[in-house]
Design a protein around this motif. Structure first.
Motif, PDB file in Angstrom:
ATOM      1  N   GLU A  12      -6.119  -4.554  -5.446  1.00 35.43           N
ATOM      2  CA  GLU A  12      -5.271  -4.281  -6.649  1.00 35.43           C
ATOM      3  C   GLU A  12      -5.735  -2.911  -7.205  1.00 35.43           C
ATOM      4  O   GLU A  12      -5.149  -1.921  -7.684  1.00 35.43           O
ATOM      5  CB  GLU A  12      -5.881  -5.394  -7.887  1.00 35.43           C
ATOM      6  N   LEU A  13      -7.174  -2.924  -6.897  1.00 37.44           N
ATOM      7  CA  LEU A  13      -7.974  -1.556  -7.338  1.00 37.44           C
ATOM      8  C   LEU A  13      -7.406  -0.581  -6.384  1.00 37.44           C
ATOM      9  O   LEU A  13      -7.176   0.829  -7.033  1.00 37.44           O
ATOM     10  CB  LEU A  13      -9.335  -1.507  -7.202  1.00 37.44           C
ATOM     11  N   PHE A  14      -7.007  -0.754  -5.154  1.00 31.13           N
ATOM     12  CA  PHE A  14      -6.851   0.357  -4.411  1.00 31.13           C
ATOM     13  C   PHE A  14      -5.456   0.712  -4.643  1.00 31.13           C
ATOM     14  O   PHE A  14      -5.026   1.891  -4.650  1.00 31.13           O
ATOM     15  CB  PHE A  14      -6.601  -0.525  -2.819  1.00 31.13           C
ATOM     16  N   ALA A  15      -4.319  -0.246  -5.099  1.00 31.32           N
ATOM     17  CA  ALA A  15      -3.055   0.173  -5.624  1.00 31.32           C
ATOM     18  C   ALA A  15      -3.249   0.974  -6.787  1.00 31.32           C
ATOM     19  O   ALA A  15      -2.460   1.966  -6.830  1.00 31.32           O
ATOM     20  CB  ALA A  15      -2.184  -1.067  -5.708  1.00 31.32           C
ATOM     21  N   ASP A  16      -4.253   0.704  -7.724  1.00 31.81           N
ATOM     22  CA  ASP A  16      -4.306   1.236  -9.193  1.00 31.81           C
ATOM     23  C   ASP A  16      -4.771   2.833  -8.616  1.00 31.81           C
ATOM     24  O   ASP A  16      -4.441   3.838  -9.409  1.00 31.81           O
ATOM     25  CB  ASP A  16      -5.259   0.306  -9.942  1.00 31.81           C
ATOM     26  N   GLU A  17      -5.544   2.967  -7.873  1.00 28.07           N
ATOM     27  CA  GLU A  17      -6.037   4.403  -7.292  1.00 28.07           C
ATOM     28  C   GLU A  17      -4.730   5.232  -6.896  1.00 28.07           C
ATOM     29  O   GLU A  17      -4.722   6.175  -7.065  1.00 28.07           O
ATOM     30  CB  GLU A  17      -6.974   4.167  -6.234  1.00 28.07           C
ATOM     31  N   LYS A  47      -6.711   2.605 -16.647  1.00 28.43           N
ATOM     32  CA  LYS A  47      -6.890   1.362 -16.140  1.00 28.43           C
ATOM     33  C   LYS A  47      -7.965   1.350 -14.939  1.00 28.43           C
ATOM     34  O   LYS A  47      -8.879   0.366 -14.713  1.00 28.43           O
ATOM     35  CB  LYS A  47      -5.596   1.206 -15.095  1.00 28.43           C
ATOM     36  N   LEU A  48      -8.173   2.556 -14.238  1.00 28.29           N
ATOM     37  CA  LEU A  48      -9.501   2.559 -13.304  1.00 28.29           C
ATOM     38  C   LEU A  48     -10.996   2.507 -14.106  1.00 28.29           C
ATOM     39  O   LEU A  48     -11.731   2.134 -13.804  1.00 28.29           O
ATOM     40  CB  LEU A  48      -9.267   4.066 -12.722  1.00 28.29           C
ATOM     41  N   GLN A  70     -12.769   0.237  -0.893  1.00 26.52           N
ATOM     42  CA  GLN A  70     -13.994  -0.288  -1.062  1.00 26.52           C
ATOM     43  C   GLN A  70     -14.619   0.619  -2.062  1.00 26.52           C
ATOM     44  O   GLN A  70     -14.944   1.898  -1.833  1.00 26.52           O
ATOM     45  CB  GLN A  70     -14.582  -0.407  -0.097  1.00 26.52           C
ATOM     46  N   ILE A  71     -14.833   0.058  -3.303  1.00 26.05           N
ATOM     47  CA  ILE A  71     -15.410   1.001  -4.395  1.00 26.05           C
ATOM     48  C   ILE A  71     -16.948   0.476  -4.640  1.00 26.05           C
ATOM     49  O   ILE A  71     -17.121  -0.572  -4.633  1.00 26.05           O
ATOM     50  CB  ILE A  71     -14.670   0.865  -5.624  1.00 26.05           C
ATOM     51  N   ILE A  72     -17.922   1.583  -4.899  1.00 25.05           N
ATOM     52  CA  ILE A  72     -19.016   1.395  -5.107  1.00 25.05           C
ATOM     53  C   ILE A  72     -19.248   1.245  -6.851  1.00 25.05           C
ATOM     54  O   ILE A  72     -18.616   2.096  -7.503  1.00 25.05           O
ATOM     55  CB  ILE A  72     -19.906   2.281  -4.623  1.00 25.05           C
ATOM     56  N   GLU A  94     -11.432 -11.740 -11.868  1.00 25.02           N
ATOM     57  CA  GLU A  94     -11.546 -11.003 -13.017  1.00 25.02           C
ATOM     58  C   GLU A  94     -12.306 -11.649 -14.003  1.00 25.02           C
ATOM     59  O   GLU A  94     -12.201 -12.957 -14.447  1.00 25.02           O
ATOM     60  CB  GLU A  94     -10.351 -10.598 -13.645  1.00 25.02           C
ATOM     61  N   GLY A  95     -13.635 -10.896 -14.575  1.00 25.62           N
ATOM     62  CA  GLY A  95     -14.262 -11.611 -15.672  1.00 25.62           C
ATOM     63  C   GLY A  95     -15.649 -12.164 -15.165  1.00 25.62           C
ATOM     64  O   GLY A  95     -16.395 -12.709 -15.814  1.00 25.62           O
TER      65      GLY A  95
END
Length: 186
Positions: A12-17, A47-48, A70-72, A94-95
């Motif tokens: 999901e984060l990859f798609a948002d990026e 969103k990010l 992959q995000i740090i 989430e959360g």
């Protein structure tokens, strides 16, 4: 503060990026007066930010024009990791808290006192440490266990101490002494 703490893989984060990068690229190619496109880019950036990325990470994504699955994530505050609540390979929803980070500006000192020992009236203590022998910490009694375990002659004391330089750390051995009342004798 600011140190890398963990990294996660998130589709999901990859798609948002990717969405953010596509909108940023579209803005560069098109005219800059398109209000709708500007609003979409701000929403994608927000969103990010909500994911926990920093402004610098978002700028780096925009500069490199590459999304990473992959995000740090970096520590937002100063302290120590006291508990890791997730293991590698687990799914994080989430959360869900992943780690516990505890600050050390104020610490508790756990001490033991004899059950027949009378504590000072002001419940103040001096704390000494071998790692910083020149410093004397002042603490205040916040918990005096009223019950004594069977077969023991000691009770648990908990003393709250200000730790502005973060020199007192969890698990450290210290010496505790009741603060003496120094009223002049007439």
């Amino acid at each position: 503060k600011g140190s890398p703490v963990y990294s996660i893989y998130s589709e999901e984060l990859f798609a948002d990026e990717k969405e953010f990068l596509a909108l940023a690229e579209k803005k560069k190619q098109g005219n800059n007066s398109n209000k709708f496109l500007e609003d979409m880019l701000i929403a994608a950036k927000n969103k990010l930010l909500l994911w926990g990325l920093t402004e610098n990470q978002i700028l780096e994504i925009e500069k490199s024009k590459k999304a990473s699955p992959q995000i740090i994530f970096y520590a937002k505050g100063e302290g120590y990791v006291t508990e890791v609540l997730i293991k590698e390979g687990m799914y994080a929803s989430e959360g869900l808290p992943l780690i516990k980070l505890v600050g050390l500006k104020r610490v508790w000192i756990e001490a033991q006192g004899y059950s027949n020992e009378k504590l000072s009236e002001n419940n103040s203590f001096q704390i000494f440490s071998e790692t910083s022998p020149d410093e004397i910490y002042n603490g205040r009694l916040v918990f005096n266990n009223p019950s004594v375990e069977e077969g023991r002659k000691i009770r648990l004391l908990r003393i709250s101490v200000a730790n502005p330089k973060n020199k007192l750390i969890p698990g450290m051995m210290v010496y505790v002494s009741p603060k003496k009342n120094s009223n002049p004798v007439v």
